[in-house]
Design a protein around this motif. Structure first.
Motif, PDB file in Angstrom:
ATOM      1  N   GLY A  15       0.780  -1.243   0.000  1.00 17.48           N
ATOM      2  CA  GLY A  15       0.000   0.000   0.000  1.00 17.48           C
ATOM      3  C   GLY A  15       0.808   1.287   0.000  1.00 17.48           C
ATOM      4  N   PRO A  16       1.721   1.456   0.968  1.00 18.92           N
ATOM      5  CA  PRO A  16       2.445   2.729   1.021  1.00 18.92           C
ATOM      6  C   PRO A  16       3.250   3.069  -0.247  1.00 18.92           C
ATOM      7  CG  PRO A  16       2.659   1.580   3.109  1.00 18.92           C
ATOM      8  CD  PRO A  16       1.987   0.631   2.165  1.00 18.92           C
ATOM      9  N   ILE A  17       3.963   2.079  -0.798  1.00 20.13           N
ATOM     10  CA  ILE A  17       4.755   2.429  -1.990  1.00 20.13           C
ATOM     11  C   ILE A  17       3.863   2.630  -3.224  1.00 20.13           C
ATOM     12  CG2 ILE A  17       7.007   1.505  -1.264  1.00 20.13           C
ATOM     13  CD1 ILE A  17       6.431  -0.792  -3.341  1.00 20.13           C
ATOM     14  N   VAL A  18       2.720   1.953  -3.235  1.00 21.26           N
ATOM     15  CA  VAL A  18       1.788   2.178  -4.350  1.00 21.26           C
ATOM     16  C   VAL A  18       1.249   3.606  -4.266  1.00 21.26           C
ATOM     17  CG1 VAL A  18      -0.436   1.499  -5.355  1.00 21.26           C
ATOM     18  CG2 VAL A  18       1.172  -0.258  -4.653  1.00 21.26           C
ATOM     19  N   LYS A  19       0.912   4.035  -3.041  1.00 22.19           N
ATOM     20  CA  LYS A  19       0.426   5.406  -2.847  1.00 22.19           C
ATOM     21  C   LYS A  19       1.493   6.433  -3.226  1.00 22.19           C
ATOM     22  CE  LYS A  19      -3.465   6.438  -0.166  1.00 22.19           C
ATOM     23  NZ  LYS A  19      -4.025   7.151   0.973  1.00 22.19           N
ATOM     24  N   LEU A  20       2.728   6.137  -2.813  1.00 27.65           N
ATOM     25  CA  LEU A  20       3.844   7.029  -3.131  1.00 27.65           C
ATOM     26  C   LEU A  20       4.042   7.118  -4.647  1.00 27.65           C
ATOM     27  CD1 LEU A  20       6.408   8.685  -2.536  1.00 27.65           C
ATOM     28  CD2 LEU A  20       7.595   6.571  -1.976  1.00 27.65           C
ATOM     29  N   PHE A  21       4.003   5.970  -5.285  1.00 29.30           N
ATOM     30  CA  PHE A  21       4.171   5.908  -6.741  1.00 29.30           C
ATOM     31  C   PHE A  21       3.094   6.720  -7.461  1.00 29.30           C
ATOM     32  CE2 PHE A  21       3.063   3.569 -10.725  1.00 29.30           C
ATOM     33  CZ  PHE A  21       4.227   3.811 -11.433  1.00 29.30           C
ATOM     34  N   LYS A  22       1.850   6.548  -7.001  1.00 33.09           N
ATOM     35  CA  LYS A  22       0.748   7.268  -7.646  1.00 33.09           C
ATOM     36  C   LYS A  22       0.867   8.780  -7.427  1.00 33.09           C
ATOM     37  CE  LYS A  22      -2.383   4.799  -9.210  1.00 33.09           C
ATOM     38  NZ  LYS A  22      -3.721   4.474  -9.598  1.00 33.09           N
ATOM     39  N   ALA A  23       1.258   9.145  -6.228  1.00 35.85           N
ATOM     40  CA  ALA A  23       1.439  10.572  -5.941  1.00 35.85           C
ATOM     41  C   ALA A  23       2.560  11.135  -6.812  1.00 35.85           C
ATOM     42  CB  ALA A  23       1.765  10.767  -4.467  1.00 35.85           C
ATOM     43  N   CYS A  24       3.609  10.339  -6.958  1.00 38.71           N
ATOM     44  CA  CYS A  24       4.772  10.766  -7.731  1.00 38.71           C
ATOM     45  C   CYS A  24       4.403  10.972  -9.206  1.00 38.71           C
ATOM     46  CB  CYS A  24       5.868   9.708  -7.586  1.00 38.71           C
ATOM     47  SG  CYS A  24       7.456  10.231  -8.216  1.00 38.71           S
ATOM     48  N   GLN A  25       3.513  10.126  -9.694  1.00 36.28           N
ATOM     49  CA  GLN A  25       3.075  10.250 -11.090  1.00 36.28           C
ATOM     50  C   GLN A  25       2.382  11.586 -11.345  1.00 36.28           C
ATOM     51  OE1 GLN A  25       0.748   6.604 -11.613  1.00 36.28           O
ATOM     52  NE2 GLN A  25       2.157   5.977 -13.229  1.00 36.28           N
ATOM     53  N   GLY A  26       1.708  12.071 -10.318  1.00 38.31           N
ATOM     54  CA  GLY A  26       0.973  13.319 -10.473  1.00 38.31           C
ATOM     55  C   GLY A  26       1.807  14.557 -10.160  1.00 38.31           C
ATOM     56  N   CYS A  27       3.079  14.353  -9.867  1.00 35.00           N
ATOM     57  CA  CYS A  27       3.939  15.471  -9.488  1.00 35.00           C
ATOM     58  C   CYS A  27       4.863  15.894 -10.623  1.00 35.00           C
ATOM     59  CB  CYS A  27       4.811  15.082  -8.290  1.00 35.00           C
ATOM     60  SG  CYS A  27       3.920  15.070  -6.750  1.00 35.00           S
ATOM     61  N   ALA A  28       5.393  17.107 -10.473  1.00 32.38           N
ATOM     62  CA  ALA A  28       6.402  17.582 -11.423  1.00 32.38           C
ATOM     63  C   ALA A  28       7.775  17.413 -10.786  1.00 32.38           C
ATOM     64  CB  ALA A  28       6.143  19.048 -11.730  1.00 32.38           C
ATOM     65  N   ALA A  29       8.804  17.395 -11.609  1.00 33.43           N
ATOM     66  CA  ALA A  29      10.175  17.284 -11.113  1.00 33.43           C
ATOM     67  C   ALA A  29      10.458  18.432 -10.145  1.00 33.43           C
ATOM     68  CB  ALA A  29      11.165  17.299 -12.264  1.00 33.43           C
ATOM     69  N   GLY A  30      11.056  18.095  -9.003  1.00 36.66           N
ATOM     70  CA  GLY A  30      11.353  19.111  -8.012  1.00 36.66           C
ATOM     71  C   GLY A  30      10.337  19.151  -6.882  1.00 36.66           C
ATOM     72  N   ASP A  31       9.153  18.623  -7.134  1.00 36.89           N
ATOM     73  CA  ASP A  31       8.136  18.563  -6.082  1.00 36.89           C
ATOM     74  C   ASP A  31       8.580  17.616  -4.971  1.00 36.89           C
ATOM     75  OD1 ASP A  31       6.619  20.222  -7.597  1.00 36.89           O
ATOM     76  OD2 ASP A  31       5.071  18.752  -8.134  1.00 36.89           O
ATOM     77  N   VAL A  32       8.111  17.915  -3.773  1.00 36.39           N
ATOM     78  CA  VAL A  32       8.452  17.049  -2.639  1.00 36.39           C
ATOM     79  C   VAL A  32       7.193  16.326  -2.159  1.00 36.39           C
ATOM     80  CG1 VAL A  32       9.275  16.996  -0.250  1.00 36.39           C
ATOM     81  CG2 VAL A  32      10.418  18.448  -1.935  1.00 36.39           C
ATOM     82  N   ILE A  33       7.328  15.013  -1.976  1.00 38.32           N
ATOM     83  CA  ILE A  33       6.207  14.220  -1.488  1.00 38.32           C
ATOM     84  C   ILE A  33       6.531  13.797  -0.053  1.00 38.32           C
ATOM     85  CG2 ILE A  33       4.805  12.144  -1.896  1.00 38.32           C
ATOM     86  CD1 ILE A  33       6.265  12.307  -4.801  1.00 38.32           C
ATOM     87  N   VAL A  34       5.610  14.084   0.833  1.00 40.79           N
ATOM     88  CA  VAL A  34       5.805  13.700   2.236  1.00 40.79           C
ATOM     89  C   VAL A  34       4.865  12.544   2.545  1.00 40.79           C
ATOM     90  CG1 VAL A  34       5.805  14.484   4.633  1.00 40.79           C
ATOM     91  CG2 VAL A  34       6.369  16.090   2.789  1.00 40.79           C
TER      92      VAL A  34
END
Lengths: 74, 161
Positions: A15-34
């Motif tokens: 679950g956690p890495i899938v959520k991280l992956f999905k969030a990352c897909q919606g982000c631009a380079a340089g964005d920070v995901i917490v």
């Protein structure tokens, strides 16, 4: 540079890495995901995920059984 | 993603609940790591992909027997160990729910969502008398050559038997 919060508390593997992956897909380079996760495996997993996907793990801390990872999308 | 996408292939031969959960956990995890994942379902593994409802089909006697005796979908699978005539899976599902572990159905849904490719082996389907109509939508149908072509491009290849 945006900061995106991901609540992956109480989720079990993968679950956690899938959520991280999905969030990352919606982000631009340089964005920070917490990401906040309670899965004890997440500590190692987030390191492996960053290494594998080439994103940068800025910080990883544990607070009262919650792992908080700051990941910068590269 | 900095590197080129790599591939991972998983053969799902087993139709046991625990092994299917392991297979789908690896598949969804790999997809979340940025890999292109192909799962190839053969023999008992095909039962994981069966629709839960009854589908009327025209079949011979042996095929019909297979149809009736084999589990229909993720909710009906047994455990490879401690099955206890179906009590084991019920306990397992209870514990998993309590501990917030995703159910097999949820994992399958997640795998689809992440773009995991699922291929049903047409030879096994024929042997076991399983028709396309009895399986969930969104599958590809192919044989060993397709699997081998994918596997030879993959960095990881697993057999869940």
């Amino acid at each position: 540079m945006a900061e995106v919060k991901v609540n992956a508390r109480s989720l079990q593997c993968p679950g956690p890495i899938v959520k991280l992956f999905k969030a990352c897909q919606g982000c631009a380079a340089g964005d920070v995901i917490v990401v906040e996760a309670t899965d004890p495996g997440f500590k190692k997993d987030v390191e492996a995920w960053c290494k594998r996907t080439g994103n940068e793990l800025l910080a990883l801390e544990e607070r009262d059984g919650v792992f908080i990872a700051r990941v910068k999308k590269t | 993603m900095s590197e080129a996408q790599d591939k991972k292939t998983i053969i799902v031969f087993s139709g046991d609940l625990d092994k299917a959960i392991a297979a789908f956990t690896i598949a969804t995890g790999a997809a979340a790591m940025g890999s292109q994942v192909t799962m190839f379902f053969t023999f008992w593994g095909l039962n994981i992909l069966r629709r839960p409802e009854k589908v009327s089909t025209k079949k011979g006697l042996i095929e019909k027997m297979f149809e009736i005796m084999m589990p229909r979908g993720p909710e009906k699978l047994g455990l490879s160990k401690m099955n206890f005539l179906g009590l084991g899976p019920r306990l397992m599902k209870l514990v998993m729910k309590k501990k917030n572990v995703q159910s097999l159905s949820q994992l399958i849904e997640m795998a689809r969502d992440l773009g995991v490719k699922m291929i049903a082996c047409t030879m096994s389907m024929d042997v076991m008398g399983i028709t396309k109509e009895e399986l969930i939508p969104g599958l590809e149908f192919a044989g060993v050559a397709t699997y081998l072509a994918e596997a030879s491009e993959a960095g990881v290849n697993l057999f869940i038997g």
